[in-house]
Design a protein around this motif. Structure first.
Motif, PDB file in Angstrom:
ATOM      1  N   THR A  65      81.047  66.267  41.728  1.00  0.00           N
ATOM      2  CA  THR A  65      81.562  67.642  41.741  1.00  0.00           C
ATOM      3  C   THR A  65      82.162  67.938  43.104  1.00  0.00           C
ATOM      4  N   LYS A  66      83.106  67.121  43.491  1.00  0.00           N
ATOM      5  CA  LYS A  66      83.723  67.242  44.822  1.00  0.00           C
ATOM      6  C   LYS A  66      84.228  68.654  45.082  1.00  0.00           C
ATOM      7  N   PRO A  67      84.148  69.145  46.303  1.00  0.00           N
ATOM      8  CA  PRO A  67      83.763  68.434  47.506  1.00  0.00           C
ATOM      9  C   PRO A  67      82.254  68.398  47.745  1.00  0.00           C
ATOM     10  N   VAL A  68      81.468  69.190  47.016  1.00  0.00           N
ATOM     11  CA  VAL A  68      80.023  69.238  47.205  1.00  0.00           C
ATOM     12  C   VAL A  68      79.356  68.687  45.946  1.00  0.00           C
ATOM     13  N   SER A  69      78.466  67.728  46.100  1.00  0.00           N
ATOM     14  CA  SER A  69      77.772  67.146  44.951  1.00  0.00           C
ATOM     15  C   SER A  69      76.697  68.098  44.439  1.00  0.00           C
ATOM     16  N   PHE A  70      76.495  68.064  43.133  1.00  0.00           N
ATOM     17  CA  PHE A  70      75.400  68.772  42.484  1.00  0.00           C
ATOM     18  C   PHE A  70      74.408  67.714  42.035  1.00  0.00           C
ATOM     19  N   CYS A  71      73.128  67.872  42.414  1.00  0.00           N
ATOM     20  CA  CYS A  71      72.119  66.860  42.135  1.00  0.00           C
ATOM     21  C   CYS A  71      70.922  67.457  41.408  1.00  0.00           C
ATOM     22  N   ILE A  72      70.334  66.641  40.563  1.00  0.00           N
ATOM     23  CA  ILE A  72      69.090  66.997  39.889  1.00  0.00           C
ATOM     24  C   ILE A  72      68.045  65.983  40.316  1.00  0.00           C
ATOM     25  N   ASN A  73      66.915  66.495  40.758  1.00  0.00           N
ATOM     26  CA  ASN A  73      65.801  65.657  41.179  1.00  0.00           C
ATOM     27  C   ASN A  73      64.664  65.835  40.186  1.00  0.00           C
ATOM     28  N   GLY A  74      64.232  64.743  39.586  1.00  0.00           N
ATOM     29  CA  GLY A  74      63.165  64.809  38.594  1.00  0.00           C
ATOM     30  C   GLY A  74      61.829  64.390  39.156  1.00  0.00           C
ATOM     31  N   PRO A  75      60.836  64.309  38.282  1.00  0.00           N
ATOM     32  CA  PRO A  75      59.486  63.932  38.715  1.00  0.00           C
ATOM     33  C   PRO A  75      59.454  62.548  39.341  1.00  0.00           C
ATOM     34  N   ASN A  76      58.625  62.411  40.326  1.00  0.00           N
ATOM     35  CA  ASN A  76      58.422  61.154  41.032  1.00  0.00           C
ATOM     36  C   ASN A  76      57.484  60.279  40.211  1.00  0.00           C
ATOM     37  N   ARG A  77      57.993  59.165  39.732  1.00  0.00           N
ATOM     38  CA  ARG A  77      57.152  58.237  38.966  1.00  0.00           C
ATOM     39  C   ARG A  77      56.886  56.948  39.741  1.00  0.00           C
ATOM     40  N   THR A  78      57.260  56.942  41.015  1.00  0.00           N
ATOM     41  CA  THR A  78      57.090  55.733  41.816  1.00  0.00           C
ATOM     42  C   THR A  78      55.693  55.620  42.414  1.00  0.00           C
ATOM     43  N   GLY A  79      55.001  56.746  42.527  1.00  0.00           N
ATOM     44  CA  GLY A  79      53.695  56.750  43.178  1.00  0.00           C
ATOM     45  C   GLY A  79      53.786  56.824  44.692  1.00  0.00           C
ATOM     46  N   LYS A  80      55.013  56.879  45.227  1.00  0.00           N
ATOM     47  CA  LYS A  80      55.210  56.935  46.673  1.00  0.00           C
ATOM     48  C   LYS A  80      55.465  58.381  47.098  1.00  0.00           C
ATOM     49  N   ALA A  81      54.661  58.883  48.021  1.00  0.00           N
ATOM     50  CA  ALA A  81      54.732  60.286  48.446  1.00  0.00           C
ATOM     51  C   ALA A  81      56.089  60.668  49.024  1.00  0.00           C
ATOM     52  N   GLN A  82      56.793  59.734  49.676  1.00  0.00           N
ATOM     53  CA  GLN A  82      58.073  60.095  50.290  1.00  0.00           C
ATOM     54  C   GLN A  82      59.128  60.488  49.241  1.00  0.00           C
ATOM     55  N   TRP A  83      58.927  60.128  47.971  1.00  0.00           N
ATOM     56  CA  TRP A  83      59.904  60.469  46.929  1.00  0.00           C
ATOM     57  C   TRP A  83      59.522  61.745  46.184  1.00  0.00           C
ATOM     58  N   GLU A  84      58.480  62.431  46.603  1.00  0.00           N
ATOM     59  CA  GLU A  84      58.048  63.680  45.958  1.00  0.00           C
ATOM     60  C   GLU A  84      58.775  64.851  46.597  1.00  0.00           C
ATOM     61  N   TRP A  85      59.817  65.342  45.937  1.00  0.00           N
ATOM     62  CA  TRP A  85      60.659  66.399  46.501  1.00  0.00           C
ATOM     63  C   TRP A  85      60.709  67.643  45.625  1.00  0.00           C
ATOM     64  N   ASN A  86      59.768  67.834  44.733  1.00  0.00           N
ATOM     65  CA  ASN A  86      59.810  68.986  43.843  1.00  0.00           C
ATOM     66  C   ASN A  86      59.727  70.280  44.624  1.00  0.00           C
ATOM     67  N   GLY A  87      60.381  71.293  44.102  1.00  0.00           N
ATOM     68  CA  GLY A  87      60.359  72.597  44.745  1.00  0.00           C
ATOM     69  C   GLY A  87      61.563  73.410  44.363  1.00  0.00           C
ATOM     70  N   PRO A  88      61.834  74.447  45.122  1.00  0.00           N
ATOM     71  CA  PRO A  88      62.957  75.325  44.813  1.00  0.00           C
ATOM     72  C   PRO A  88      64.297  74.629  45.079  1.00  0.00           C
ATOM     73  N   PRO A  89      65.394  75.186  44.565  1.00  0.00           N
ATOM     74  CA  PRO A  89      66.711  74.618  44.869  1.00  0.00           C
ATOM     75  C   PRO A  89      66.912  74.506  46.372  1.00  0.00           C
ATOM     76  N   ALA A  90      67.704  73.521  46.769  1.00  0.00           N
ATOM     77  CA  ALA A  90      67.950  73.295  48.191  1.00  0.00           C
ATOM     78  C   ALA A  90      69.409  72.927  48.419  1.00  0.00           C
ATOM     79  N   ILE A  91      69.894  73.283  49.570  1.00  0.00           N
ATOM     80  CA  ILE A  91      71.237  72.894  49.993  1.00  0.00           C
ATOM     81  C   ILE A  91      71.076  71.814  51.062  1.00  0.00           C
ATOM     82  N   ALA A  92      71.955  70.807  51.018  1.00  0.00           N
ATOM     83  CA  ALA A  92      71.903  69.721  52.003  1.00  0.00           C
ATOM     84  C   ALA A  92      73.056  69.878  52.983  1.00  0.00           C
ATOM     85  N   LEU A  93      72.715  69.982  54.240  1.00  0.00           N
ATOM     86  CA  LEU A  93      73.696  70.144  55.300  1.00  0.00           C
ATOM     87  C   LEU A  93      73.853  68.817  56.045  1.00  0.00           C
TER      88      LEU A  93
END
Length: 135
Positions: free
Chosen positions: A54-82
Motif C-alpha cells: 500500500t505504497k508509500p506506507v505499508s499496512f500490516c497485520i500482526n497475528g498471534p505469536n505461535r513461535t514460543g519466542k517472547a520477542q515476537w509477541e507484539w499484540n496490542g493497540p494499532p501502532a505507527i512505525a517511524l
C-alpha cells in the motif's frame, strides 16, 4: 519563505514506514482486507505477519505469536512505525530520556524494530530497514 525550526530533534524521523493492526486470527483478517479492498501481498508475509503493498506506507497485520519466542509477541493497540537512521542510537536516546520501551530492539529478516510508548500510552514502533530505505 519557510521558517526553519531552531529545535534539533533527538531522534530524526525519515518517514512513516507502516501502520500495524493486531489480530486474534491474522489469516481471517488479512483475507477480509484482501477480498474487500483487493490489497496485494507486500514484502514480508508469513504465519503471523501480513504486510500489504500500500505504497508509500505499508499496512500490516500482526497475528498471534505461535513461535514460543517472547520477542515476537507484539499484540496490542494499532501502532505507527517511524523510520529512523539508527535503531541502536534511537534506543539509547529513549533510555536516556526515560521513554518506556515495550520491546526491542528486535531483529527480523528485513529490519530492526523498537516498540515504545508515548506519554498517553500509545504504541510507536521505531523502525530501521536493513536495505537502508524508508517510506
Amino acid at each position: 519563505m519557510k521558517k526553519k525550526s531552531s529545535t534539533k530533534s533527538v531522534i530524526p524521523i525519515r518517514a512513516v514506514d507502516f501502520v500495524m493492526y493486531c489480530a486474534r486470527d491474522s489469516k481471517r483478517l488479512r483475507a477480509w482486507y484482501q477480498k474487500l479492498f483487493g490489497l496485494k501481498r507486500g514484502e514480508e508475509w508469513n504465519e503471523f505477519w501480513s504486510e500489504f503493498d500500500t505504497k508509500p506506507v505499508s499496512f500490516c497485520i500482526n497475528g498471534p505469536n505461535r513461535t514460543g519466542k517472547a520477542q515476537w509477541e507484539w499484540n496490542g493497540p494499532p501502532a505507527i512505525a517511524l523510520a529512523v537512521h539508527d535503531i541502536r542510537a534511537a534506543a539509547a536516546a529513549c533510555k536516556k530520556r526515560k521513554v518506556r520501551v515495550l520491546k526491542g530492539p528486535v531483529e527480523t529478516s528485513v529490519c530492526w524494530m523498537l516498540f515504545i510508548e508515548d506519554p498517553e500510552g500509545n504504541c510507536l514502533v521505531l523502525h530501521q530497514r536493513k536495505d537502508g530505505t524508508a517510506g
